[in-house]
Design a protein around this motif. Sequence first.
Motif, PDB file in Angstrom:
ATOM      1  N   ASN A  11       0.865  -1.175   0.000  1.00 59.42           N
ATOM      2  CA  ASN A  11       0.000   0.000   0.000  1.00 59.42           C
ATOM      3  C   ASN A  11       0.906   1.231   0.000  1.00 59.42           C
TER       4      ASN A  11
ATOM      5  N   ILE B 209      -9.202  -7.621  -3.027  1.00 61.58           N
ATOM      6  CA  ILE B 209      -8.477  -6.395  -3.330  1.00 61.58           C
ATOM      7  C   ILE B 209      -9.088  -5.737  -4.561  1.00 61.58           C
TER       8      ILE B 209
ATOM      9  N   LEU C 227      -0.574  -6.392   2.344  1.00 54.56           N
ATOM     10  CA  LEU C 227      -1.859  -7.038   2.104  1.00 54.56           C
ATOM     11  C   LEU C 227      -1.720  -8.372   1.384  1.00 54.56           C
ATOM     12  N   ASN C 228      -2.798  -9.150   1.523  1.00 55.28           N
ATOM     13  CA  ASN C 228      -3.116 -10.351   0.744  1.00 55.28           C
ATOM     14  C   ASN C 228      -2.342 -11.608   1.107  1.00 55.28           C
TER      15      ASN C 228
ATOM     16  N   TYR D 298      -4.450   2.698  -0.789  1.00 63.01           N
ATOM     17  CA  TYR D 298      -5.616   2.677   0.098  1.00 63.01           C
ATOM     18  C   TYR D 298      -5.445   3.709   1.206  1.00 63.01           C
TER      19      TYR D 298
ATOM     20  N   ASN E  67      -7.677  -3.752   4.728  1.00 60.69           N
ATOM     21  CA  ASN E  67      -8.614  -4.841   4.362  1.00 60.69           C
ATOM     22  C   ASN E  67      -8.487  -6.136   5.169  1.00 60.69           C
TER      23      ASN E  67
END
Length: 785
Positions: free
Chosen positions: A225, A279, A242-243, A303, A309
């Motif tokens: 991010n 995403i 993320l993820n 973001y 998230n």
Amino acid sequence: MNSSKLAALLLAGAATLAIIPAAAQTQIAGGPAATDQADDSNTVVVTAQRRSENTLAVPVAVSVIRPEQLHDYDAAGGDTLLSLSGKVPSLYVETSTGRIFPRFYIRGLGNIDFYLGASQPVEVIQDDVVEEHVVLKSNPVFDVAEVEVLKGPQGSLFGRNTTAGIVKFDTAQPSETWAGQGSASYGRFNSVNLDAGVGGPLTKDGSISFRLSGLFQHRDNWISNVYTGPSDDGTVGGHNKLNGFDERDLRLQVLAKPSDKLSVRVSGHYRDFAGFASIFYRGSILPGTNAVPASFDRTVVVYDEAQNNPQAYKTHGASLKASYDFGGATLTSITAWEHASGYSRGDTDGGAAANFGGTPANYCAVGCGESQGRLRYLDQWTQELRLASPDTGRFKWQLGGIYFDQRDNTEFDQRSFFLTSNVLGTAPNPNNFVLLHDHNFSYAAFGQASYQLTDKLTATGGVRVTRDVKTTNLLLHPNFVNLAVPVTAPASSYACGTAQYCRLSDTKPSFDGSLLYQVSSEASVYARVARGFRGPTIQGRSAVFATAYTTADSETNTSYEAGVKTSFWDGRIHFNTAGFYYVVDHIQLNGNDANGNGVLFNANKGKGYGAEAELDARPIANFHIGAGLSLLHTEIDDTSVYAQVGAAGGVLSERVLNPTVRIGNNYFAQINHNPFPNAPDYNINVNARYDLPLSDKSKLFLAGDINVQGHTNFVLYRSVEYTANGNYELGAKLGYAFGRYEAAVFARNITNNKNLVDVIDTSNYRAGIYNDPRVFGLMLSGSFR
């Protein structure tokens, strides 16, 4: 994919199908080279009619996915359910909410609703237990014996909410002798996938046995991010934020057989998942095209909200299956309980509003968004009793009943609920949420019978009557004052008695009837008509925007199907094909309103027709190939239905191909004759493996698979942008096998293809969701018995 590439693919497939029979015939007739492979694995046994039967004797289109295929698809840590998409004809699976919310489609019929209480027309059944809630449907499958995909309505034996079909998972069961299997892989992004099971006797005589199974998956965060500006909820960007995910699952089964007549299986399972919601990449879909931009980078987001998230869920449950053989009939009882809780939070606009115009004082005028769905608790109880005749004889029958009860408290939190400042122009509001209590109970009685009219012709028929009741009640907000919900929705969409409470119910019959003709021991033909029923649905999440619930009445699907099933050359070649046509009355649809909130409504009819073909062949020693093709046309049939179109400030965000009507700053498109969302007009899947023997026990092998997806509309209206055409993925594995053990290198999405797999069509976000990048690594697998 352009037409020349598709033509080349189809020609290659046709050439393969043409070569296989000739090669098989030559090899079988050729003496020494024709190694005898006629064993149990050459007979395909399914349980589509609640009995173990050769698929040639079953008048239902059924596709089977074997455990070794699942291990290949999941080697990179792939979702065990989403990875099934396109792997058999007419099956499609996607999500816009992350791993906890897979949405299934069979023959084009599914539901794009992302509401936590959404119903789906495809039912998921694991070890005889229906998984109704979308979160329960996400429970991973592991230590699997077989996956069956039953296509078309299955309303007599399996019940409501099966208007499209069933995905049925049967796990490896306890055995009287020691047996086990395992698959372990390690790959890019520190991806780890461990799937294993072991079991055996607990007593000397084997009357009590067990099976312990587990799944562990891990992946490091791999999306950065890069946002560095102000954030009203304290979101901080950074490298690889993320993820990633951690998936931990455990299951224990104990089977007792105190006599030849009685068997009792007790099963318990536990899941702990922590990862990220889907995403969204804002602005990744360019106006006037559906092509993925060459410069698009899956590893970067911008973001400004939603704390990157996060998503986390826990589920657990237990079941008791008992069977007693009276001689002339067997009584089976299945009692089950499932529990789930967790949350999913996401930056729903898919990017930082500061990057899309405006000034710090009005950034959110051009788009800010985050939301959270929290399942505070869910409890599901099911009880089924079934009395069935023996599997032998000309006349077979079964009858029974089922009771289903599901209750949950579900919370929806909107953006201002999370805010700690208003730099971006929105003041914090800790009361910007709703808490709903949902209750769904259903009960049904059913019966089915089949009679062998002649030595070759069998007739089968079944009927079920179902009562389905749903209620949604708006509970108290944190100040313990009733949160009033004004009735602002059109009367046609509002079928509830008060602003806080809604109750819908219906009683419907469903049925099936079929004829199957056994042409020979190697071929059969069948024709089937069936009707399925999906119960009424309530969309309670609308209350968070201070608008009324929306609802949809029951839908019924009447399907007509005919097919041919074959198994020849001693079971080395299996080839099945089917054609179908169906009409869904009062089809349930879901669109979006100006708040990005799902809106339920019914259209008069939906129609679909198409064809499927499936090949599984071992034409020569050491070579195995599987291939599938589905062709599909779907169509909404209602001149009076419209769906809201993405727009901002009175300007459309995409090129809409349907007639539109403007009301204020909102646009609505007429969707008559449009295809269903997420219904590819064709799908091709091929998998193959070749073994090169080195000795009596060892060999080298090369395996690969490809899936190609035709034109797919992601939303109810037609647009240039919100479609995909020619999505494909390749997988491969190269390794060494010794007996029952294998070591290999693998790659998933070899070409690193960037496929658009879903969209967010509200406002001017033009946000896309994309497949995972290429992952490669090492894999070990084996079994013993």
